[in-house]
Design an enzyme around this catalytic site. Sequence first.
Site, PDB file in Angstrom:
ATOM      1  N   LYS A  59      -4.823   2.888  -0.897  1.00 50.18           N
ATOM      2  CA  LYS A  59      -5.889   3.840  -1.135  1.00 50.18           C
ATOM      3  C   LYS A  59      -5.295   5.156  -1.609  1.00 50.18           C
ATOM      4  O   LYS A  59      -4.259   5.578  -1.147  1.00 50.18           O
ATOM      5  CB  LYS A  59      -6.673   4.063   0.155  1.00 50.18           C
ATOM      6  CG  LYS A  59      -7.377   2.797   0.567  1.00 50.18           C
ATOM      7  CD  LYS A  59      -8.136   2.929   1.854  1.00 50.18           C
ATOM      8  CE  LYS A  59      -8.858   1.636   2.144  1.00 50.18           C
ATOM      9  NZ  LYS A  59      -7.969   0.531   2.504  1.00 50.18           N
TER      10      LYS A  59
ATOM     11  N   GLY B  52       4.317   0.758   8.485  1.00 54.01           N
ATOM     12  CA  GLY B  52       4.153   0.689   9.940  1.00 54.01           C
ATOM     13  C   GLY B  52       3.938  -0.716  10.445  1.00 54.01           C
ATOM     14  O   GLY B  52       4.649  -1.639  10.072  1.00 54.01           O
TER      15      GLY B  52
ATOM     16  N   ASP C 112       0.817  -1.214   0.000  1.00 54.09           N
ATOM     17  CA  ASP C 112       0.000   0.000   0.000  1.00 54.09           C
ATOM     18  C   ASP C 112       0.850   1.262   0.000  1.00 54.09           C
ATOM     19  O   ASP C 112       2.069   1.216  -0.041  1.00 54.09           O
ATOM     20  CB  ASP C 112      -1.050  -0.026   1.111  1.00 54.09           C
ATOM     21  CG  ASP C 112      -0.425  -0.078   2.485  1.00 54.09           C
ATOM     22  OD1 ASP C 112       0.634   0.519   2.675  1.00 54.09           O
ATOM     23  OD2 ASP C 112      -1.018  -0.728   3.367  1.00 54.09           O
TER      24      ASP C 112
ATOM     25  N   MET D  47      -2.653  10.008  10.522  1.00 54.03           N
ATOM     26  CA  MET D  47      -3.478  10.523   9.426  1.00 54.03           C
ATOM     27  C   MET D  47      -4.249  11.771   9.847  1.00 54.03           C
ATOM     28  O   MET D  47      -5.401  11.963   9.474  1.00 54.03           O
ATOM     29  CB  MET D  47      -4.459   9.440   8.939  1.00 54.03           C
ATOM     30  CG  MET D  47      -3.745   8.234   8.384  1.00 54.03           C
ATOM     31  SD  MET D  47      -4.804   6.788   8.237  1.00 54.03           S
ATOM     32  CE  MET D  47      -4.752   6.100   9.874  1.00 54.03           C
TER      33      MET D  47
END
Lengths: 271, 474
Positions: A72, A104, A50, A184
């Site tokens: 995403k 992470g 990702d 985020m």
Amino acid sequence: MVYPPKSSRAKNGSVAAGKVWLVGAGPGNADLLTIRALRAIENADLILFDQLVSDEIRALFPKQVPHFYVGKVKGQHSIEQQDLNALLVKKARAGLNVCRVKGGDPFVFGRGGEELLALLAAGVDAEVVPGITAASGCTTNAGIPLTHRGLAQGCTLVTAQGEKEAALNWQALASLNHTLVFYMGVSRAQWIAESLINAGLDTNTPAAVIENGCRHNQRVLVSDIANLPALIQLEAVTSPALIVVGQVVSLAATLHVPAAGFVETCQRLSA
Amino acid sequence: MLAVLTLFTVNMDYLPLFHNLRNRPCLLIGGGQIALRKARLLIAAGAQVRVLAPEVLPELAALIQGANGHIVLAEYAPQHLDQMALVVCATDNHHINQQVSQDCFARFLPVNVVDSPELCSVITPAIVDRSPVMIAFSSGGEAPVMARMLRAKIESVIPASFGQLAQLASKFREKVKAAFDDGDKRRRFWEAVLGGTIAEKVLSGNIASAEADLEQLLQNPSVETRGEVYLVGAGPGDPDLLTFKALRLMQQAEVVLYDRLVSPPIMNLVRRDAERIYVGKRRHDHAVEQTQINQMLLELAQQGKRVLRLKGGDPFIFGRGGEEIELLAEHGIPFQIVPGITAASGCAAYAGIPLTHRDYAQSVRFITGHLKDGSFNLPWTELISNQQTLVFYMGLVGLPTICAELIRHGKPQNTPCALIEKGTLPEQKVHLGDLTSLPELVKNTEIHAPTLLIIGPVASLHKKLAWFGGSAPN
């Protein structure tokens, strides 16, 4: 003419089921990858990764192994979690060893739990390889200990995204002697700061934003909780970025590891 | 020595060479998955790839077109070999493989047939790419798995940024040559640079500073080297969870200060001739006071030593790393901090307990479960909210108090809890219960440190998600 994959070639004719590794790749620096993570990457027939997996880590993917981006992209339609779970199951059943690489740690806001649940429920063999979560890697690189005698007795990691944000208990988060790390959170800095201040957090509480933590273009901006949102806007901070709130942030200047970009940032702030 | 040499010359089955394929035509026979893999490799080397097969996977076709290669949809015939620099055969048809091999041998054209060493004149090694440094090794096609294992080992000792070190060496090559006319002195100089703090700066991405140091060293080669401190997180216990950076610094340090939370298998990976100093703490027996540790680190570094302070988990999460660094920073001692997998991450992964989950926990809180004077000084009312996971480090002794206080302040009694004993190690055990049953269970069970306590709905997922080792029978 399609050759069977290497993981299923052992048994004559029959296709043995593959296995899935949910791998945490850490905060971005290839040096902070674990030995187990690299082993999983090297044994894979297929790699799905990702957006939080850095270029440096991607460069370690064996050149002959196919790898696909399944992350995403904000504002764009990307592969749904359910479809991704189904894809992992399908590929493993077809005999491929699949390495699902995440930035992470897979079990800290990585949705690794959901993927593992789907795999084990479908009878697919799976393993989890923990990684250094951003809160740990990025703060270390910025010289901010998450806990420190006299300043913070513990820390809380929070996601600022997600449909259940109303469930956040700001009173509990604003309690003293504690470090808060928001994942985020850069696009919601204003909301975070206001909520914490409304819940009683002192407006002078030190706060920092770490942009591109552990990467060559890391930036650390230090302020206090009241002024952080404005600073983020002024400096046009973009994702990936972490927000750190608490007294430990004041140690950044004395304990900082001289990483690229840091000193320059401090000078600019004090100028 | 002579015997070894003789053996080597007699038994060398292959001569290792590096093949420059840039813009050279290569024939790849086969259109399936294996061909796709080989195509990626050839393209990475800059070859002009021509794929020959009656049918070709769409993905392979797209790859070849994107790289300005050619696709020939046909059965193999010997004229396809004309004007090729290399032939790679990746079909599952043994007859074709044999024919291709035979034709290539007749033309003295290098040929590789995938998975059939007996049909090859050249074989592909396992590669560790640190361009411009490239390491290739082979088991002569006899034991590819062994070559791969070896590759993983080499990967672990040669950091990803090793190429940059090679670039630095190349940049300073002429200057160093001019500074030392004696070859021996020059070699010793490079050995000191490439194995010392300058190299370490390059490997941790601090290239400008490394170049400045190297310039300075060239001006005054006799200058005494300064010591350095590495504060390194060793992770939760499984040596496989060490980071590459941790492993590298463990191999480099001359003195190691370690504590009880660093597992014996990890200590085995420390450089063999390093001096080891135990500074760990047991609950009742303070081996070395924190201020003494800080002082020791400072003094050893001032003596010019490369000092490794190895800690279980992560140095900045209940590791008191900040305190150890403060004194060093005050005295201008260079230091590096290497984060490690904290116990919460490691134990959660190996116990199949996600710390956050869309439906159960939007935040996770790390708390020390260490009692001060027999009691806790915790804001209990703030710990009872739902949708968060609580993780207590060192919480075994305080466990009954923790559970009782949480219940007293309103946390539901049936909140799931897991106590993970010796997490990530082969002897890991997961004790599952709730706020009332877990203290009972722990009272009647012999439990060994280190432990980690996870409280919250996610703990119950262990039943479904356990994939590693055994659970405790409960």
